[in-house]
Design an enzyme around this catalytic site. Structure first.
Site, PDB file in Angstrom:
ATOM      1  N   THR A   1       0.861  -1.183   0.000  1.00 38.63           N
ATOM      2  CA  THR A   1       0.000   0.000   0.000  1.00 38.63           C
ATOM      3  C   THR A   1       0.896   1.230   0.000  1.00 38.63           C
ATOM      4  O   THR A   1       2.118   1.119  -0.077  1.00 38.63           O
ATOM      5  CB  THR A   1      -0.913   0.023   1.239  1.00 38.63           C
ATOM      6  OG1 THR A   1      -0.119   0.338   2.398  1.00 38.63           O
ATOM      7  CG2 THR A   1      -1.584  -1.328   1.461  1.00 38.63           C
ATOM      8  N   CYS A   2       0.290   2.415   0.112  1.00 43.43           N
ATOM      9  CA  CYS A   2       1.093   3.636   0.139  1.00 43.43           C
ATOM     10  C   CYS A   2       1.948   3.722   1.395  1.00 43.43           C
ATOM     11  O   CYS A   2       2.966   4.424   1.418  1.00 43.43           O
ATOM     12  CB  CYS A   2       0.196   4.867   0.024  1.00 43.43           C
ATOM     13  SG  CYS A   2      -1.073   4.982   1.313  1.00 43.43           S
TER      14      CYS A   2
ATOM     15  N   ARG B   1       3.052   0.829   3.223  1.00 40.61           N
ATOM     16  CA  ARG B   1       3.792  -0.392   3.560  1.00 40.61           C
ATOM     17  C   ARG B   1       3.970  -1.303   2.349  1.00 40.61           C
ATOM     18  O   ARG B   1       3.125  -1.323   1.448  1.00 40.61           O
ATOM     19  CB  ARG B   1       3.085  -1.148   4.680  1.00 40.61           C
ATOM     20  CG  ARG B   1       1.757  -1.730   4.316  1.00 40.61           C
ATOM     21  CD  ARG B   1       1.069  -2.414   5.507  1.00 40.61           C
ATOM     22  NE  ARG B   1       0.544  -1.428   6.453  1.00 40.61           N
ATOM     23  CZ  ARG B   1       0.931  -1.331   7.717  1.00 40.61           C
ATOM     24  NH1 ARG B   1       1.859  -2.145   8.186  1.00 40.61           N
ATOM     25  NH2 ARG B   1       0.389  -0.423   8.523  1.00 40.61           N
TER      26      ARG B   1
ATOM     27  N   GLY C   1      -9.811   1.970   8.682  1.00 39.82           N
ATOM     28  CA  GLY C   1     -10.345   0.672   8.292  1.00 39.82           C
ATOM     29  C   GLY C   1     -10.032   0.211   6.888  1.00 39.82           C
ATOM     30  O   GLY C   1     -10.304  -0.937   6.543  1.00 39.82           O
TER      31      GLY C   1
ATOM     32  N   ALA D   1     -14.860  21.925  -5.404  1.00 38.95           N
ATOM     33  CA  ALA D   1     -14.904  20.504  -5.766  1.00 38.95           C
ATOM     34  C   ALA D   1     -13.509  19.890  -5.822  1.00 38.95           C
ATOM     35  O   ALA D   1     -13.269  18.946  -6.572  1.00 38.95           O
ATOM     36  CB  ALA D   1     -15.611  20.332  -7.109  1.00 38.95           C
ATOM     37  N   GLY D   2     -12.595  20.443  -5.012  1.00 43.82           N
ATOM     38  CA  GLY D   2     -11.254  19.862  -4.931  1.00 43.82           C
ATOM     39  C   GLY D   2     -11.254  18.596  -4.094  1.00 43.82           C
ATOM     40  O   GLY D   2     -12.309  18.033  -3.778  1.00 43.82           O
ATOM     41  N   GLU D   3     -10.062  18.152  -3.693  1.00 47.07           N
ATOM     42  CA  GLU D   3      -9.942  16.887  -2.960  1.00 47.07           C
ATOM     43  C   GLU D   3     -10.724  16.908  -1.648  1.00 47.07           C
ATOM     44  O   GLU D   3     -11.471  15.975  -1.343  1.00 47.07           O
ATOM     45  CB  GLU D   3      -8.468  16.580  -2.681  1.00 47.07           C
ATOM     46  CG  GLU D   3      -8.250  15.256  -1.970  1.00 47.07           C
ATOM     47  CD  GLU D   3      -6.782  14.963  -1.727  1.00 47.07           C
ATOM     48  OE1 GLU D   3      -6.493  13.990  -1.013  1.00 47.07           O
ATOM     49  OE2 GLU D   3      -5.920  15.712  -2.234  1.00 47.07           O
TER      50      GLU D   3
ATOM     51  N   GLY E   1     -13.217  18.957  -0.697  1.00 46.78           N
ATOM     52  CA  GLY E   1     -14.647  19.068  -0.963  1.00 46.78           C
ATOM     53  C   GLY E   1     -15.236  17.768  -1.473  1.00 46.78           C
ATOM     54  O   GLY E   1     -16.339  17.370  -1.071  1.00 46.78           O
TER      55      GLY E   1
END
EC number: 1.2.1.70
Length: 426
Positions: free
Chosen positions: A49-50, A52, A115, A190-192, A194
């Site tokens: 993952t990002c 590990r 989670g 509407a960015g990240e 938002g």
């Protein structure tokens, strides 16, 4: 039989190292296939993952240990000179199981209780199954980890409470208004941030979400993704402020995008019906004086951060409960592994006594009737069961250390003159 885990994560290595060793799904499949085909591993799985990249390996050769796997991964990624052995963690035997249980339960995550990691572990197991690198040991380990994560989620509060600004904003709105499905919501930006807030609102059954953004096409794209298809031109959205029960702002602006006079006028049109304004901007998007208006509830990032801190503290208080669940499951998993280790000796023991029984009964086959022979078979079966009960029970009994198992196996093999006395250790 041993299982080792080795890898890098947010605790052991900086982000540039984690990025360097990250494996895509295609790479993970190739990597696992190489391990199995080359005989390096009997079983293997990769969780990447990002935060590990972790290997879970049942060694296929005596020389395969944590250091071997570190070098193998570094070589596969052609990262010699960039990645050092000290960037890695190394676990073996039950500590490997404990680590995967903690990872799956989100207590080893960058954000405690996050989670998403469980789905990533399940995906890693799926990949291992697809390339046939998951055998009996990894399969049992992963399914136990999934069970642990489920118990942790249902029996503790480790995953409860918002720990991100956007989610905290939505939870706060739900606490105030209870039913978001009947509220009209305006998203400014509407960015990240938002987008996350809008998606969290949607998860809480909010459906009447109107989006405005400086670039209209971006607002339209998010509205289409959510299925609301409701947008307002940025130049005119302020003319509609009075229509909304909840206003979320998440834009990059040096000046306030909402001022006190604008909201005062809006409240007059609403006849002072309550409004929540959630300011997710940094710098702030909303004039703080707006919070003084009657029935106007304004919360900025600092207020939301206070909620997040309280939630994180609550999650930390749940750690002892999580540890207890993991410890209990670990005992069961260790006992199962011990049973695996002694199974060959149990089979040999049963086979030897069965062979003795068959030889002795054969001597009477033509001296007694068929009915008498069957009675003798039933009698000898009961005798063998009682004779073997204690040694088998002793082999399966829980142990304090892994060294106890080989000594038990050797004792039984010597007493009963079984062949291949060192079968377990090999």
């Amino acid at each position: 039989m041993n299982i080792i885990s080795v890898g890098v994560n947010h605790k052991t290595a900086p982000i540039e190292i984690r990025e360097r060793l990250s494996l895509s799904e295609v790479q993970a499949k190739e990597f696992l296939t190489n391990l199995i085909d080359d005989g390096i591993a009997q079983e293997a799985m990769v969780v990447s993952t990002c935060n590990r990249t972790e290997l879970y390996v049942v060694p296929g050769m005596p020389e395969v240990d944590g250091n071997y796997m570190k070098e193998f991964l570094i070589s596969y990624k052609d990262a010699q000179g960039e990645v050092r052995p000290e960037h890695f963690f190394n676990r073996f035997y039950c500590n490997t199981a404990r680590h995967l249980f903690e990872v799956s339960s989100a207590v080893d995550s960058l954000i405690l209780g996050e989670g998403q990691i469980l789905g990533q572990v399940k995906n890693a197991y799926r990949i291992a199954v697809e390339v046939q690198s998951a055998g009996i040991l990894l399969t049992r380990l992963c399914h136990t980890a999934f069970s642990v994560a489920k118990k942790v989620k249902t029996k503790t509060k480790i995953m409860e409470g918002a720990v991100s600004v956007s989610y905290a904003a939505v939870e706060l709105a739900q606490k105030i208004f209870s039913n978001l499905s009947i509220k009209k919501i305006l998203l400014v930006g509407a960015g990240e941030t938002g987008e996350l807030a809008a998606k969290h609102m949607f998860q809480k059954n909010a459906r009447n979400i109107v989006i405005t953004n400086r670039t209209l096409s971006k607002a339209e794209a998010l509205a289409e993704e959510l299925g609301t298809n409701q947008v307002l031109p940025y130049e005119s959205y302020k003319d509609h402020l009075h229509e909304f029960d909840i206003i979320i702002t998440a834009v990059s602006s040096k000046e306030y995008v909402l001022t006190e006079p604008e909201l005062q006028q809006s409240m007059q049109k609403r006849r002072l019906k309550p409004v929540i304004i959630l300011d997710l901007g940094l710098p702030r998007n909303v004039d703080p004086e707006i919070g003084n208006l009657k029935n106007m509830f304004l919360k900025d990032i600092d207020a939301l951060k206070h909620i997040i801190d309280k939630n994180l503290e609550m999650r930390k208080c749940e750690l002892p409960k999580v540890k207890k669940i993991i410890d209990e499951e670990l005992v069961g998993f260790a006992q199962w592994i011990n049973t695996l280790k002694v199974r060959p000796t149990i089979v040999d023991l049963q086979s030897k006594f069965l062979e003795i029984k068959e030889k002795e009964l054969e001597r009477f086959r033509y001296k007694v009737s068929d009915a008498e022979l069957k009675r003798m078979e039933r009698l000898t079966d009961r005798i063998l069961k009682k004779i073997l009960h204690h040694p088998i029970k002793m082999l399966k009994a829980p142990v304090d250390t892994a060294d106890t198992i080989p000594s038990r196996v050797n004792l039984v093999r010597n007493i009963f003159d079984l062949e291949e006395q060192n079968r377990l250790s090999k």
